[in-house]
Design a protein around this motif. Structure first.
Motif, PDB file in Angstrom:
ATOM      1  N   SER A 175       0.836  -1.208   0.000  1.00  0.00           N
ATOM      2  CA  SER A 175       0.000   0.000   0.000  1.00  0.00           C
ATOM      3  C   SER A 175       0.864   1.248   0.000  1.00  0.00           C
ATOM      4  CB  SER A 175      -0.918   0.022   1.233  1.00  0.00           C
ATOM      5  OG  SER A 175      -1.858  -1.008   1.152  1.00  0.00           O
TER       6      SER A 175
ATOM      7  N   GLN B 223      -7.942   0.821  -0.129  1.00  0.00           N
ATOM      8  CA  GLN B 223      -8.210  -0.477   0.511  1.00  0.00           C
ATOM      9  C   GLN B 223      -9.538  -0.365   1.278  1.00  0.00           C
ATOM     10  OE1 GLN B 223      -4.651  -1.902   2.477  1.00  0.00           O
ATOM     11  NE2 GLN B 223      -5.560  -3.842   3.061  1.00  0.00           N
TER      12      GLN B 223
ATOM     13  N   ASP C 240      -6.187  -0.867  -4.518  1.00  0.00           N
ATOM     14  CA  ASP C 240      -5.564  -1.498  -3.355  1.00  0.00           C
ATOM     15  C   ASP C 240      -6.522  -2.541  -2.794  1.00  0.00           C
ATOM     16  OD1 ASP C 240      -4.097  -2.203  -1.178  1.00  0.00           O
ATOM     17  OD2 ASP C 240      -3.808  -0.169  -0.405  1.00  0.00           O
ATOM     18  N   GLU C 241      -6.233  -3.794  -3.014  1.00  0.00           N
ATOM     19  CA  GLU C 241      -7.040  -4.934  -2.557  1.00  0.00           C
ATOM     20  C   GLU C 241      -8.537  -4.766  -2.819  1.00  0.00           C
ATOM     21  OE1 GLU C 241      -6.158  -6.917   1.081  1.00  0.00           O
ATOM     22  OE2 GLU C 241      -4.147  -6.068   1.170  1.00  0.00           O
TER      23      GLU C 241
END
Ligand SMILES: Nc1ncnc2c1ncn2[C@@H]1O[C@H](COP(=O)(O)OP(=O)(O)OP(=O)(O)O)[C@@H](O)[C@H]1O
Ligand SMILES: [Mg+2]
Length: 243
Positions: A41, A83, A157-158
């Motif tokens: 990240s 995220q 991000d994810e």
């Protein structure tokens, strides 16, 4: 299109990014994977300008963007899906999609994009982007905004975090169609084998360094081998264990 040169970031005496060198070509689908806390990240936040490196350079389309602000990088065509997605109280999904696309898209166009990220458009287009939406719904709406922005570089991000197993298959299809949806380079942090499998290249990070770049098969084999090595546990006295 994107190059990181000797990027370092240290906090509390910990090398969070330890001399990162990386080149990413145009129109590639690149996945970043690696253990929790390995710096994934942080790396993408450097590219978006959310964090600044202590040293090193970030070059985007031949321009040094190391000292540019987030909005300046966004104007150059870099976008970011967090995220944990951001909520926008008082703004409807339709408003948000219009802002993202920077034009007055019709509700029908907004609904088409929502359908492509697996949301039943009619149910969502007039809803407020607030805490009443589930984590998975917020993620999908965020993916739709990134897709509509028409970015040169879209960073996720994810995106699978917080998405249930049933919706996950559907989301994978969204990413399988990502090339068409984003029309640029996609950089996606993921722990999911199915996402790694659709990437052109997978970057494996460990302890702030790029350990390996390769196909998902090469990376997964390498990762399993290394996890086994680092999970040997020594028994010390009674029931206490130490790595
Ligand atoms: N500003 C900061 N100050 C201090 N420590 C930080 C800072 N930013 C990140 N870290 C630490 O750096 C490490 C890497 O964090 P990062 O969020 O990049 O990991 P990650 O690879 O994305 O992990 P995950 O898979 O859990 O999301 C972590 O140990 C984190 O606590
Ligand atoms: Mg992370």
């Amino acid at each position: 299109m994107l190059e990181l040169k000797n990027v370092c970031f240290t906090r509390d005496n910990k090398k969070i990014l330890d001399n990162i060198n990386l080149k990413i070509d145009t129109n590639k689908f690149i996945a970043i994977t690696g253990p929790n806390g390995s710096g994934k990240s942080t790396l993408v936040k450097m590219i978006m300008g959310i964090e600044k490196p202590d040293s090193g350079e970030i070059i985007f389309d031949g321009k040094d963007i190391t000292n540019l602000k987030i909005n300046e990088r966004a104007n150059l065509g870099i976008s970011f899906a967090f995220q944990q997605p951001v909520k926008f109280k008082g703004i409807t999904v339709y408003d948000l999609l219009k802002i993202a696309s920077k034009k007055n898209i019709t509700k029908k166009e907004a609904c088409e994009v929502l359908s492509r990220v697996g949301l039943c458009a009619k149910e969502y287009v007039d809803r407020e982007v607030n805490g009443s939406l589930s984590g998975g719904e917020l993620k999908r709406i965020e993916i739709a905004t990134v897709a509509l922005r028409g970015s040169k570089l879209a960073i996720f991000d994810e995106p699978e975090a917080g998405i249930d197993l049933w919706s996950f298959n559907n989301l994978i299809e969204v990413f399988e169609n990502m090339r068409e949806l984003v029309k640029g380079t996609t950089l996606i942090i993921s722990h999911q084998e199915r996402i790694l499998n659709i990437a052109d290249e997978v970057i494996l990070m460990r302890r702030g360094k790029i350990e390996k770049i390769g196909s998902s098969k090469e990376i997964l084999e390498n990762n399993i081998k290394n996890s086994i090595n680092c999970c040997k546990v020594k028994k010390v006295g009674g029931n206490k264990c130490q790595n």
